[in-house]
Scaffold this active site. Structure first.
Site, PDB file in Angstrom:
ATOM      1  N   CYS A  74       1.560   1.510  11.938  1.00 52.67           N
ATOM      2  CA  CYS A  74       2.687   2.121  11.415  1.00 52.67           C
ATOM      3  C   CYS A  74       3.198   3.362  12.411  1.00 52.67           C
ATOM      4  CB  CYS A  74       2.583   2.957  10.041  1.00 52.67           C
ATOM      5  SG  CYS A  74       1.882   1.815   8.809  1.00 52.67           S
TER       6      CYS A  74
ATOM      7  N   SER B 124      -3.348  -3.059  -0.589  1.00 53.44           N
ATOM      8  CA  SER B 124      -2.138  -3.839  -0.006  1.00 53.44           C
ATOM      9  C   SER B 124      -2.523  -5.367   0.493  1.00 53.44           C
ATOM     10  CB  SER B 124      -1.750  -3.224   1.335  1.00 53.44           C
ATOM     11  OG  SER B 124      -0.704  -4.019   1.980  1.00 53.44           O
ATOM     12  N   GLY B 125      -1.700  -6.270  -0.089  1.00 48.80           N
ATOM     13  CA  GLY B 125      -2.143  -7.543   0.083  1.00 48.80           C
ATOM     14  C   GLY B 125      -2.106  -8.414   1.391  1.00 48.80           C
TER      15      GLY B 125
ATOM     16  N   THR C 250      12.015  -6.918 -11.482  1.00 45.21           N
ATOM     17  CA  THR C 250      11.411  -8.180 -11.562  1.00 45.21           C
ATOM     18  C   THR C 250      10.193  -8.561 -10.696  1.00 45.21           C
ATOM     19  OG1 THR C 250      13.787  -8.897 -12.007  1.00 45.21           O
ATOM     20  CG2 THR C 250      12.126 -10.585 -11.322  1.00 45.21           C
TER      21      THR C 250
ATOM     22  N   GLN D 191      -7.702  -0.568   3.562  1.00 43.88           N
ATOM     23  CA  GLN D 191      -8.631  -0.962   4.450  1.00 43.88           C
ATOM     24  C   GLN D 191      -9.882  -1.504   3.980  1.00 43.88           C
ATOM     25  OE1 GLN D 191      -7.773  -2.191   7.164  1.00 43.88           O
ATOM     26  NE2 GLN D 191      -5.515  -1.144   7.487  1.00 43.88           N
TER      27      GLN D 191
ATOM     28  N   ASN E 193      -8.066   3.271   8.761  1.00 42.08           N
ATOM     29  CA  ASN E 193      -7.471   2.264   8.927  1.00 42.08           C
ATOM     30  C   ASN E 193      -7.521   2.156  10.657  1.00 42.08           C
ATOM     31  OD1 ASN E 193      -5.571   4.575   8.371  1.00 42.08           O
ATOM     32  ND2 ASN E 193      -4.405   3.703   9.924  1.00 42.08           N
TER      33      ASN E 193
ATOM     34  N   GLY F 289       0.833  -1.207  -0.059  1.00 47.59           N
ATOM     35  CA  GLY F 289      -0.064  -0.210   0.024  1.00 47.59           C
ATOM     36  C   GLY F 289       0.787   1.371   0.079  1.00 47.59           C
TER      37      GLY F 289
END
Length: 405
Positions: A337, A206-207, A244, A182, A154, A71
């Site tokens: 965070c 974001s995964g 990559t 979120q 969040n 994210g």
């Protein structure tokens, strides 16, 4: 000690099906997706399949999905990618509009780009945490290039009225970005020409907030939008994100989106968003019934189904988080965070909470794996921990029955 995890907004566990999907791409199918030999092309096919699966969930083109590391990168690519574009000769600085309740990935990016000469406006929110369309319309200028407003907060889970906000932005000729980190896996998102997010030009995911690995994410970029890349190197991701590809992570992210789509659309009585909202509401009601001088931050606003943010007057959030952790319950004082920060939450103070009440607020965020039994246990542990901490608080006036005991 059996641990209970109620900090899913910080990160979610990797679902077994997601792990099984990605596992072969660490060992058996390790090819570089840019190589033309068979191993490389097998990896390329897996990346393409994941991209198509995600695009199907969003009702957008596969070419509009850009894979990132998460994210924060997606947010930064949206902000800097749009605002670092060359300006017409003689034109003044670009203008960015965002809000006071954004994640720090947006706030700090906005502060950084302001140092490069971009004009930045921070919109306020109301006491529920909602950003009203009126102030946005008033803040837009002829040089407004980008508006960035998050989909779901969040810390509080409050959902913003993205459709009217994006519509106002488009009517003024600017681009609209939403940090949907979120909201992913909790809300259906339709980016098609007839969908609720039809006016959204860029969208971040974001995964690891939706049961995929940490270090994976996407940025949706509508095909009409041009971006200046953050990284320079190869021509990966249609020259929008050099490097990559993380094939195993991308495969896992594609599988996580498939599972999220099933969870959102099937919504069985014992699973799905409705059940998760039931668990969250039962947790809130049980806490409010047992504990005095507490309340829900963001009450009355639409919220994602898994999140509650609660203040407990006369209690320091950090102390409560530690006390519950020692009893086996993992919760948070707010954004992961900002863990360890001494300043009160900027989200809660923007909503009008005093610094003291903001410091007395904790976030409980459930996952799709949370059970009724875990809610029962939490409803035993939390009141006991709050009562103990209040006994130690010099500001707490004990009820007469307790004071005389």
């Amino acid at each position: 000690m059996q641990r209970i995890y109620m900090d899913a907004n910080a990160t979610t566990p990797l679902l077994p099906a997601v792990f099984e999907a990605m596992r072969p791409f660490w060992i058996e199918h390790f090819g570089n997706a840019s190589s033309i030999h068979q191993q490389g092309q097998y990896a390329r096919a897996a990346v393409d399949h994941a991209r198509e699966s995600i695009a199907k969930t969003f009702h957008c083109r596969a070419s509009e999905i850009v894979f990132t590391s998460g994210g924060t990168e997606s947010d930064n690519l949206a902000i800097f990618g749009v605002l670092n574009q060359p300006r017409p000769a003689g034109a003044g600085p670009f203008h960015l509009i965002t809000t006071s309740v954004e994640h720090h990935a947006i706030l700090h990016a906005a502060q950084s780009i302001a140092k490069q000469g971009v004009e930045v406006t921070f919109l306020p929110c109301d006491a529920r945490g909602i950003v009203d369309p009126g102030p946005l319309a008033a803040a837009i200028r002829p040089n407004t290039k980008l508006v960035s407003i998050m989909l779901a907060n969040n810390e509080t889970g409050v959902i913003q009225p993205i459709a009217p906000l994006a519509s106002i932005t488009h009517a003024a000729g600017a681009l609209f970005h939403t940090d949907a980190v979120q909201g992913a896996g909790k809300l259906a998102m339709d980016l098609s020409a007839h969908g609720d997010l039809k006016d959204v030009d860029l969208l971040s995911i974001s995964g690891h907030k939706m049961y995929a690995p940490q270090g994976t994410g996407i940025l949706f970029v509508r095909r009409s939008v041009r971006l200046a890349p953050l990284f320079h190197g190869g021509s990966h991701e249609r020259q929008r994100r050099a490097g990559t590809e993380n094939v195993a992570g991308i495969v896992a992210l594609g599988k996580a989106f498939e599972l999220a789509h099933q969870w959102l659309t099937e919504d069985a009585p014992t699973d799905g968003p409705t059940h998760l909202a039931h668990l969250r509401d039962r947790l809130e009601q049980g806490i409010l019934a047992q504990i005095e001088e507490c309340g829900i931050n963001g009450a009355g606003a639409p919220r994602v189904s898994n999140t509650t943010n609660i203040y407990f007057d006369h209690v320091e959030a950090e102390a409560l988080v530690i006390a519950l952790d020692l009893k086996g319950l993992s919760i948070s004082g707010g954004s992961a965070c900002q863990s360890g920060a001494t300043e009160p939450s900027h989200v809660l103070t923007s909503m009008g909470l005093s610094p003291a009440r903001a410091r007395a607020s904790v976030r409980l965020s459930l996952s799709r794996l949370t059970t009724e039994a875990e809610i029962d246990t939490a409803l035993t542990l939390i009141p006991a921990a709050v009562a103990h901490l209040r006994e130690l608080s010099p500001t707490y006036n004990k009820p007469a029955a307790l004071a005389s005991a």
